[in-house]
Design a protein around this motif. Structure first.
Motif, PDB file in Angstrom:
ATOM      1  N   LEU A 240       0.848  -1.233  -0.055  1.00  0.00           N
ATOM      2  CA  LEU A 240      -0.061   0.113   0.126  1.00  0.00           C
ATOM      3  C   LEU A 240       0.847   1.205   0.038  1.00  0.00           C
ATOM      4  O   LEU A 240       2.040   1.217   0.461  1.00  0.00           O
ATOM      5  CB  LEU A 240      -0.846  -0.037   1.430  1.00  0.00           C
ATOM      6  N   GLY A 241       0.127   2.168  -0.388  1.00  0.00           N
ATOM      7  CA  GLY A 241       0.990   3.575  -0.110  1.00  0.00           C
ATOM      8  C   GLY A 241       0.542   4.329   0.986  1.00  0.00           C
ATOM      9  O   GLY A 241      -0.216   3.907   1.637  1.00  0.00           O
ATOM     10  N   PHE A 242       0.923   5.727   1.077  1.00  0.00           N
ATOM     11  CA  PHE A 242       0.774   6.564   2.135  1.00  0.00           C
ATOM     12  C   PHE A 242      -0.693   6.572   2.553  1.00  0.00           C
ATOM     13  O   PHE A 242      -1.047   6.626   3.688  1.00  0.00           O
ATOM     14  CB  PHE A 242       1.602   7.811   1.775  1.00  0.00           C
ATOM     15  N   HIS A 243      -1.337   6.688   1.719  1.00  0.00           N
ATOM     16  CA  HIS A 243      -2.913   6.942   1.867  1.00  0.00           C
ATOM     17  C   HIS A 243      -3.847   5.654   1.721  1.00  0.00           C
ATOM     18  O   HIS A 243      -4.731   5.464   1.545  1.00  0.00           O
ATOM     19  CB  HIS A 243      -3.333   7.834   0.980  1.00  0.00           C
ATOM     20  N   GLY A 244      -3.152   4.396   1.749  1.00  0.00           N
ATOM     21  CA  GLY A 244      -3.716   3.052   1.820  1.00  0.00           C
ATOM     22  C   GLY A 244      -4.209   2.409   0.429  1.00  0.00           C
ATOM     23  O   GLY A 244      -4.870   1.569   0.371  1.00  0.00           O
TER      24      GLY A 244
ATOM     25  N   PRO B 101       7.566   1.391  -4.252  1.00  0.00           N
ATOM     26  CA  PRO B 101       7.597   2.266  -3.051  1.00  0.00           C
ATOM     27  C   PRO B 101       7.156   3.808  -3.441  1.00  0.00           C
ATOM     28  O   PRO B 101       7.253   4.257  -4.489  1.00  0.00           O
ATOM     29  CB  PRO B 101       8.873   2.388  -2.538  1.00  0.00           C
ATOM     30  N   VAL B 102       6.686   4.322  -2.224  1.00  0.00           N
ATOM     31  CA  VAL B 102       6.503   5.904  -2.448  1.00  0.00           C
ATOM     32  C   VAL B 102       7.511   6.621  -1.544  1.00  0.00           C
ATOM     33  O   VAL B 102       8.324   5.892  -0.625  1.00  0.00           O
ATOM     34  CB  VAL B 102       5.013   6.168  -1.863  1.00  0.00           C
TER      35      VAL B 102
ATOM     36  N   ALA C 212      12.420   9.955   2.313  1.00  0.00           N
ATOM     37  CA  ALA C 212      12.419   8.240   2.775  1.00  0.00           C
ATOM     38  C   ALA C 212      11.535   7.748   1.718  1.00  0.00           C
ATOM     39  O   ALA C 212      10.455   8.222   1.157  1.00  0.00           O
ATOM     40  CB  ALA C 212      12.028   7.910   3.947  1.00  0.00           C
ATOM     41  N   MET C 213      11.838   6.451   1.095  1.00  0.00           N
ATOM     42  CA  MET C 213      11.041   5.643   0.309  1.00  0.00           C
ATOM     43  C   MET C 213      10.281   4.450   1.251  1.00  0.00           C
ATOM     44  O   MET C 213      11.031   4.149   2.381  1.00  0.00           O
ATOM     45  CB  MET C 213      11.820   4.958  -0.811  1.00  0.00           C
ATOM     46  N   MET C 214       9.163   4.241   1.164  1.00  0.00           N
ATOM     47  CA  MET C 214       8.576   3.476   2.033  1.00  0.00           C
ATOM     48  C   MET C 214       7.239   2.625   1.142  1.00  0.00           C
ATOM     49  O   MET C 214       6.882   3.061   0.459  1.00  0.00           O
ATOM     50  CB  MET C 214       7.842   4.231   3.197  1.00  0.00           C
ATOM     51  N   LEU C 215       6.962   1.293   1.845  1.00  0.00           N
ATOM     52  CA  LEU C 215       5.848   0.611   1.610  1.00  0.00           C
ATOM     53  C   LEU C 215       4.986   0.346   2.655  1.00  0.00           C
ATOM     54  O   LEU C 215       5.559   0.191   3.863  1.00  0.00           O
ATOM     55  CB  LEU C 215       6.172  -0.591   0.918  1.00  0.00           C
ATOM     56  N   TYR C 216       3.847   0.443   2.630  1.00  0.00           N
ATOM     57  CA  TYR C 216       3.118   0.247   3.690  1.00  0.00           C
ATOM     58  C   TYR C 216       2.208  -1.179   3.573  1.00  0.00           C
ATOM     59  O   TYR C 216       1.835  -1.506   2.348  1.00  0.00           O
ATOM     60  CB  TYR C 216       1.579   1.105   4.025  1.00  0.00           C
ATOM     61  N   PHE C 217       1.630  -1.967   4.533  1.00  0.00           N
ATOM     62  CA  PHE C 217       0.903  -2.831   4.602  1.00  0.00           C
ATOM     63  C   PHE C 217       0.236  -3.125   5.734  1.00  0.00           C
ATOM     64  O   PHE C 217       0.304  -2.458   6.729  1.00  0.00           O
ATOM     65  CB  PHE C 217       1.668  -4.406   4.117  1.00  0.00           C
ATOM     66  N   LYS C 218      -0.849  -4.128   5.785  1.00  0.00           N
ATOM     67  CA  LYS C 218      -1.547  -4.227   7.174  1.00  0.00           C
ATOM     68  C   LYS C 218      -1.327  -5.486   7.751  1.00  0.00           C
ATOM     69  O   LYS C 218      -1.158  -6.682   7.125  1.00  0.00           O
ATOM     70  CB  LYS C 218      -3.173  -4.163   6.899  1.00  0.00           C
ATOM     71  N   ASP C 219      -1.467  -5.839   9.022  1.00  0.00           N
ATOM     72  CA  ASP C 219      -1.391  -7.076   9.559  1.00  0.00           C
ATOM     73  C   ASP C 219      -2.749  -7.703   9.614  1.00  0.00           C
ATOM     74  O   ASP C 219      -3.846  -6.688   9.386  1.00  0.00           O
ATOM     75  CB  ASP C 219      -0.402  -7.112  10.836  1.00  0.00           C
TER      76      ASP C 219
ATOM     77  N   GLY D  78       6.349  16.509  -1.787  1.00  0.00           N
ATOM     78  CA  GLY D  78       5.017  16.009  -1.214  1.00  0.00           C
ATOM     79  C   GLY D  78       5.083  14.444  -1.033  1.00  0.00           C
ATOM     80  O   GLY D  78       6.411  14.201  -0.494  1.00  0.00           O
ATOM     81  N   ILE D  79       4.351  13.582  -1.304  1.00  0.00           N
ATOM     82  CA  ILE D  79       4.259  12.296  -1.207  1.00  0.00           C
ATOM     83  C   ILE D  79       3.911  11.649  -2.462  1.00  0.00           C
ATOM     84  O   ILE D  79       2.912  12.051  -3.021  1.00  0.00           O
ATOM     85  CB  ILE D  79       3.475  11.827  -0.252  1.00  0.00           C
ATOM     86  N   ARG D  80       4.914  10.975  -3.244  1.00  0.00           N
ATOM     87  CA  ARG D  80       4.606  10.625  -4.661  1.00  0.00           C
ATOM     88  C   ARG D  80       5.500   9.105  -4.850  1.00  0.00           C
ATOM     89  O   ARG D  80       6.334   8.900  -3.909  1.00  0.00           O
ATOM     90  CB  ARG D  80       5.164  11.534  -5.548  1.00  0.00           C
ATOM     91  N   SER D  81       5.102   8.623  -5.921  1.00  0.00           N
ATOM     92  CA  SER D  81       6.184   7.397  -6.361  1.00  0.00           C
ATOM     93  C   SER D  81       7.394   7.690  -6.045  1.00  0.00           C
ATOM     94  O   SER D  81       8.164   8.638  -6.239  1.00  0.00           O
ATOM     95  CB  SER D  81       5.393   6.880  -7.630  1.00  0.00           C
ATOM     96  N   LEU D  82       8.225   6.399  -6.004  1.00  0.00           N
ATOM     97  CA  LEU D  82       9.700   6.305  -6.248  1.00  0.00           C
ATOM     98  C   LEU D  82      10.023   6.841  -7.777  1.00  0.00           C
ATOM     99  O   LEU D  82      10.879   7.729  -7.859  1.00  0.00           O
ATOM    100  CB  LEU D  82      10.152   5.050  -5.955  1.00  0.00           C
ATOM    101  N   THR D  83       9.287   6.343  -8.679  1.00  0.00           N
ATOM    102  CA  THR D  83       9.752   6.921 -10.021  1.00  0.00           C
ATOM    103  C   THR D  83       9.535   8.442 -10.040  1.00  0.00           C
ATOM    104  O   THR D  83      10.420   9.275 -10.642  1.00  0.00           O
ATOM    105  CB  THR D  83       8.616   6.188 -11.313  1.00  0.00           C
ATOM    106  N   ALA D  84       8.644   8.952  -9.597  1.00  0.00           N
ATOM    107  CA  ALA D  84       8.350  10.575  -9.745  1.00  0.00           C
ATOM    108  C   ALA D  84       9.621  11.370  -8.648  1.00  0.00           C
ATOM    109  O   ALA D  84       9.996  12.144  -9.262  1.00  0.00           O
ATOM    110  CB  ALA D  84       7.086  10.853  -9.187  1.00  0.00           C
TER     111      ALA D  84
END
Length: 157
Positions: free
Chosen positions: A99-103, A109-110, A117-124, A145-151
């Motif tokens: 998931l991204g920053f907003h789910g 990664p975003v 920082a680059m990151m990936l989100y996920f749920k347990d 802001g918050i965008r993709s790693l490519t951006a």
């Protein structure tokens, strides 16, 4: 003067989460994420996992009672750049949606520019928001802001 100072505390060692069903949570963190179980106390309904080895960090999972009150929390794992670059595939292979920053569902990664920082989100299984994060070497840039790693790569070059 602060008690810790800038170099007194070097990271977060221990995090604890409430879980609805301990066995389900153990399966997720041990078998799907691959964390090493350090200790389980069935009587107290708690399990502890090493995160990056016992010198690095520990996660405690505490089974909650049957009360209707629930709580969802968030924490981030330190992750290598290499892991994050392949993180979407790794998570999907483990049956976990990246998931991204907003789910939102993501394919890479975003990046949050103010760190950066680059990151990936996920749920347990209990709905806690988990994150794998790697701090990037570039200077912070709030305007990104918050965008993709490519951006980010296009923006930062």
């Amino acid at each position: 003067m602060s008690a810790f100072g800038k170099d007194g505390v070097t990271g977060l060692y221990e995090t604890h989460l409430p879980v609805a069903r301990l066995e389900r949570a153990i399966d997720f963190y041990e078998n799907r994420l691959g964390l090493e179980r350090a200790y389980t106390n069935d009587e107290r309904r708690v399990a502890f996992f090493w995160v990056g080895g016992k010198q690095s960090g520990m996660l405690g999972l505490w089974e909650t009672g049957t009360a209707p009150l629930g709580m969802r929390l968030h924490f981030a794992f330190h992750a290598s750049e290499e892991w994050l670059l392949d993180g979407c595939s790794r998570l999907r292979d483990a049956g976990i949606s990246p998931l991204g920053f907003h789910g939102e569902a993501v394919e890479e990664p975003v990046v949050i520019g103010w760190v950066p920082a680059m990151m990936l989100y996920f749920k347990d299984p209990d709905g806690h928001s988990l994150e794998a994060l790697h701090v990037l070497p570039q200077p912070p840039d709030r305007a990104f802001g918050i965008r993709s790693l490519t951006a980010w790569r296009q923006y930062a070059s």
